[in-house]
Write a protein that holds these residues in place. Structure first.
Motif, PDB file in Angstrom:
ATOM      1  N   PHE A 112       0.865  -1.174   0.000  1.00 51.61           N
ATOM      2  CA  PHE A 112       0.000   0.000   0.000  1.00 51.61           C
ATOM      3  C   PHE A 112       0.905   1.229   0.000  1.00 51.61           C
ATOM      4  CE2 PHE A 112      -2.512  -3.332   1.714  1.00 51.61           C
ATOM      5  CZ  PHE A 112      -3.851  -3.014   1.604  1.00 51.61           C
ATOM      6  N   PHE A 113       1.184   1.775  -1.169  1.00 50.26           N
ATOM      7  CA  PHE A 113       2.106   2.902  -1.195  1.00 50.26           C
ATOM      8  C   PHE A 113       1.446   4.217  -0.805  1.00 50.26           C
ATOM      9  CE2 PHE A 113       6.293   1.546  -2.266  1.00 50.26           C
ATOM     10  CZ  PHE A 113       6.118   0.284  -2.788  1.00 50.26           C
ATOM     11  N   GLU A 114       0.131   4.215  -0.629  1.00 55.16           N
ATOM     12  CA  GLU A 114      -0.505   5.380  -0.027  1.00 55.16           C
ATOM     13  C   GLU A 114      -0.159   5.438   1.465  1.00 55.16           C
ATOM     14  OE1 GLU A 114      -2.360   7.391  -1.988  1.00 55.16           O
ATOM     15  OE2 GLU A 114      -3.522   8.663  -0.615  1.00 55.16           O
ATOM     16  N   LEU A 115       0.170   4.260   2.030  1.00 53.90           N
ATOM     17  CA  LEU A 115       0.645   4.161   3.413  1.00 53.90           C
ATOM     18  C   LEU A 115       1.954   3.367   3.373  1.00 53.90           C
ATOM     19  CD1 LEU A 115      -2.706   3.482   3.453  1.00 53.90           C
ATOM     20  CD2 LEU A 115      -2.264   3.660   5.890  1.00 53.90           C
ATOM     21  N   PRO A 116       3.032   3.963   2.922  1.00 53.43           N
ATOM     22  CA  PRO A 116       4.257   3.185   2.689  1.00 53.43           C
ATOM     23  C   PRO A 116       4.869   2.650   3.979  1.00 53.43           C
ATOM     24  CG  PRO A 116       4.684   5.530   2.458  1.00 53.43           C
ATOM     25  CD  PRO A 116       3.198   5.381   2.578  1.00 53.43           C
ATOM     26  N   ASP A 117       5.252   1.381   3.929  1.00 57.04           N
ATOM     27  CA  ASP A 117       5.917   0.707   5.042  1.00 57.04           C
ATOM     28  C   ASP A 117       7.420   0.891   4.819  1.00 57.04           C
ATOM     29  OD1 ASP A 117       6.827  -0.968   7.009  1.00 57.04           O
ATOM     30  OD2 ASP A 117       5.717  -2.731   6.328  1.00 57.04           O
ATOM     31  N   LEU A 118       7.933   2.019   5.265  1.00 60.15           N
ATOM     32  CA  LEU A 118       9.286   2.414   4.886  1.00 60.15           C
ATOM     33  C   LEU A 118      10.360   1.477   5.431  1.00 60.15           C
ATOM     34  CD1 LEU A 118       9.074   6.305   5.139  1.00 60.15           C
ATOM     35  CD2 LEU A 118       8.673   4.818   3.164  1.00 60.15           C
ATOM     36  N   ASP A 119      10.181   0.958   6.640  1.00 61.65           N
ATOM     37  CA  ASP A 119      11.180   0.034   7.171  1.00 61.65           C
ATOM     38  C   ASP A 119      11.237  -1.241   6.331  1.00 61.65           C
ATOM     39  OD1 ASP A 119      11.818   1.786   9.201  1.00 61.65           O
ATOM     40  OD2 ASP A 119      10.472   0.857  10.657  1.00 61.65           O
ATOM     41  N   PHE A 120      10.080  -1.736   5.914  1.00 62.19           N
ATOM     42  CA  PHE A 120      10.037  -2.941   5.094  1.00 62.19           C
ATOM     43  C   PHE A 120      10.656  -2.666   3.716  1.00 62.19           C
ATOM     44  CE2 PHE A 120       8.407  -6.470   2.716  1.00 62.19           C
ATOM     45  CZ  PHE A 120       8.115  -7.460   3.636  1.00 62.19           C
ATOM     46  N   VAL A 121      10.319  -1.527   3.125  1.00 64.98           N
ATOM     47  CA  VAL A 121      10.850  -1.168   1.804  1.00 64.98           C
ATOM     48  C   VAL A 121      12.359  -0.994   1.855  1.00 64.98           C
ATOM     49  CG1 VAL A 121      10.873   0.642   0.048  1.00 64.98           C
ATOM     50  CG2 VAL A 121       8.698  -0.141   0.972  1.00 64.98           C
ATOM     51  N   ALA A 122      12.849  -0.350   2.899  1.00 67.24           N
ATOM     52  CA  ALA A 122      14.288  -0.143   3.017  1.00 67.24           C
ATOM     53  C   ALA A 122      15.032  -1.459   3.104  1.00 67.24           C
ATOM     54  CB  ALA A 122      14.592   0.718   4.240  1.00 67.24           C
ATOM     55  N   ARG A 123      14.425  -2.453   3.724  1.00 73.41           N
ATOM     56  CA  ARG A 123      15.099  -3.741   3.910  1.00 73.41           C
ATOM     57  C   ARG A 123      14.958  -4.663   2.706  1.00 73.41           C
ATOM     58  NH1 ARG A 123      17.387  -6.832   7.798  1.00 73.41           N
ATOM     59  NH2 ARG A 123      16.917  -9.058   7.887  1.00 73.41           N
ATOM     60  N   HIS A 124      13.801  -4.641   2.055  1.00 76.44           N
ATOM     61  CA  HIS A 124      13.522  -5.633   1.013  1.00 76.44           C
ATOM     62  C   HIS A 124      13.322  -5.059  -0.387  1.00 76.44           C
ATOM     63  CE1 HIS A 124      13.226  -8.788   3.996  1.00 76.44           C
ATOM     64  NE2 HIS A 124      12.435  -8.025   4.705  1.00 76.44           N
ATOM     65  N   GLY A 125      13.330  -3.761  -0.531  1.00 77.33           N
ATOM     66  CA  GLY A 125      13.106  -3.194  -1.853  1.00 77.33           C
ATOM     67  C   GLY A 125      11.648  -2.843  -2.075  1.00 77.33           C
ATOM     68  N   LEU A 126      11.353  -2.414  -3.283  1.00 80.67           N
ATOM     69  CA  LEU A 126      10.039  -1.858  -3.582  1.00 80.67           C
ATOM     70  C   LEU A 126       8.942  -2.891  -3.785  1.00 80.67           C
ATOM     71  CD1 LEU A 126      11.206   0.946  -6.009  1.00 80.67           C
ATOM     72  CD2 LEU A 126      10.148   1.292  -3.783  1.00 80.67           C
ATOM     73  N   SER A 127       9.288  -4.109  -4.149  1.00 76.11           N
ATOM     74  CA  SER A 127       8.229  -5.077  -4.437  1.00 76.11           C
ATOM     75  C   SER A 127       8.426  -6.449  -3.817  1.00 76.11           C
ATOM     76  CB  SER A 127       8.067  -5.243  -5.962  1.00 76.11           C
ATOM     77  OG  SER A 127       9.285  -5.660  -6.550  1.00 76.11           O
ATOM     78  N   ALA A 128       9.648  -6.819  -3.460  1.00 71.77           N
ATOM     79  CA  ALA A 128       9.882  -8.142  -2.888  1.00 71.77           C
ATOM     80  C   ALA A 128       9.183  -8.272  -1.543  1.00 71.77           C
ATOM     81  CB  ALA A 128      11.373  -8.401  -2.727  1.00 71.77           C
ATOM     82  N   SER A 129       8.625  -9.449  -1.281  1.00 73.74           N
ATOM     83  CA  SER A 129       7.945  -9.696  -0.025  1.00 73.74           C
ATOM     84  C   SER A 129       8.056 -11.167   0.318  1.00 73.74           C
ATOM     85  CB  SER A 129       6.477  -9.275  -0.120  1.00 73.74           C
ATOM     86  OG  SER A 129       5.843  -9.297   1.141  1.00 73.74           O
ATOM     87  N   ALA A 130       7.334 -11.579   1.352  1.00 77.99           N
ATOM     88  CA  ALA A 130       7.305 -12.990   1.710  1.00 77.99           C
ATOM     89  C   ALA A 130       6.462 -13.763   0.700  1.00 77.99           C
ATOM     90  CB  ALA A 130       6.731 -13.151   3.111  1.00 77.99           C
ATOM     91  N   GLU A 131       6.716 -15.055   0.605  1.00 79.84           N
ATOM     92  CA  GLU A 131       5.930 -15.909  -0.280  1.00 79.84           C
ATOM     93  C   GLU A 131       4.632 -16.320   0.411  1.00 79.84           C
ATOM     94  OE1 GLU A 131       6.508 -16.909  -3.437  1.00 79.84           O
ATOM     95  OE2 GLU A 131       8.267 -15.595  -3.494  1.00 79.84           O
ATOM     96  N   VAL A 132       3.543 -16.263  -0.339  1.00 80.74           N
ATOM     97  CA  VAL A 132       2.254 -16.686   0.189  1.00 80.74           C
ATOM     98  C   VAL A 132       2.194 -18.215   0.169  1.00 80.74           C
ATOM     99  CG1 VAL A 132      -0.252 -16.671  -0.178  1.00 80.74           C
ATOM    100  CG2 VAL A 132       1.107 -14.594  -0.587  1.00 80.74           C
ATOM    101  N   PRO A 133       1.860 -18.859   1.285  1.00 82.87           N
ATOM    102  CA  PRO A 133       1.780 -20.324   1.293  1.00 82.87           C
ATOM    103  C   PRO A 133       0.736 -20.822   0.292  1.00 82.87           C
ATOM    104  CG  PRO A 133       1.691 -19.437   3.530  1.00 82.87           C
ATOM    105  CD  PRO A 133       1.548 -18.280   2.600  1.00 82.87           C
ATOM    106  N   ALA A 134       1.041 -21.908  -0.377  1.00 85.47           N
ATOM    107  CA  ALA A 134       0.116 -22.475  -1.354  1.00 85.47           C
ATOM    108  C   ALA A 134      -1.041 -23.167  -0.643  1.00 85.47           C
ATOM    109  CB  ALA A 134       0.839 -23.467  -2.259  1.00 85.47           C
TER     110      ALA A 134
END
Length: 286
Positions: free
Chosen positions: A102-124
């Protein structure tokens, strides 16, 4: 493409914000490359108040909001898969859900650590491994309808209220204090090698750089751009976060009856859905 927006869903189409990349990138460095970090993890701890999940006001709270959106989608997928198993049919391949920022509410600590789009994998979602025939269009549609209905049992609990909250947040775009803070963004970005006049232009340039990067260089490029974005957006968020919290306080007072219901029934309903569909409620964590 990078998505600077609230989560896209039919019920939120009026307030979803999308920044996509069409502009070219004039080039230049993206600032120093941060050190490599471990991939984002998955967490299961719920917030102390469902308001923080449903009506996020600061970037870190959107981790719960992302997980909630994915959870509804996964419930729908699980119900669809159960229907297919019951009928003994195979379903067409579907794009798996992902945690969307949600870049209207940017999670800056998460972005600084992981980049602009990388995140955790959603379990199948677990599916049957037994033999299955190709289902007819009517059978597939019927199973997808079951999935849509199941997902609605989760989404209907919060989406109407959340839609109103996201709509209210857009009022801050014209707030004089926010606009003043945003005036420093171009100079900060330029000093870090990204000549962008505003946040939307930055996203376009960042997307172009990521598309052009070699596969081996993409993680470092993403993290460097994330570090730049987080550093330059902190003065803006220092103004917007308190403003959003004040706005949420007023919103809660205006919707007191709905909030009481949410606080009483929401978490038990989510836990029932977890048990009924065998889908874990998980959230990205740094």
């Amino acid at each position: 493409m990078l998505r600077a927006r609230f989560l896209a869903r039919a019920a939120l189409a009026a307030t979803a914000l999308l920044v996509t990349a069409c502009a070219g990138d004039p080039g230049g460095p993206a600032g120093p490359t941060p050190e490599a970090v471990a991939p984002a993890r998955l967490g299961r701890a719920l917030p102390d108040d469902p308001v923080r999940m449903v009506l996020p006001a600061v970037g870190a709270e959107t981790r719960w909001t992302q997980g909630l959106d994915v959870f509804g989608r996964q419930v729908g997928r699980a119900a669809t898969a159960r229907c297919a198993e019951r009928k003994g049919i195979a379903l067409p391949a579907d794009i798996p859900p992902a945690f969307i920022r949600f870049f209207e509410l940017p999670d800056l600590d998460f972005v600084a650590r992981h980049g602009l789009s990388a995140s955790a994998e959603v379990p199948a979602v677990a599916s049957s491994s037994g033999p299955a025939r190709t289902g007819s269009a009517a059978e597939v549609d019927a199973c997808r309808a079951e999935g849509t209905k199941a997902a609605a049992t989760v989404r209907d609990l919060y989406v109407p209220l959340q839609q109103q909250w996201f709509g209210r947040l857009t009022s801050l775009r014209d707030d004089p204090a926010v606009l003043k803070a945003q005036r420093g963004l171009p100079d900060c970005l330029a000093a870090r090698g990204v000549p962008a006049r505003d946040e939307q232009t930055f996203m376009s340039l960042a997307d172009a750089r990521q598309q052009r990067a070699a596969a081996a260089d993409l993680p470092a490029t993403e993290r460097a751009l994330g570090s730049t974005y987080a550093a330059c957006m902190r003065p803006v968020e220092a103004v917007r976060e308190p403003a959003r919290l004040r706005l949420r306080t007023r919103f809660l007072a205006e919707h007191a009856a709905e909030i009481r219901t949410l606080r009483t029934t929401f978490f038990p309903a989510l836990r029932r859905a977890e048990r009924d569909y065998g889908v874990p409620l998980v959230f990205p964590e740094p």
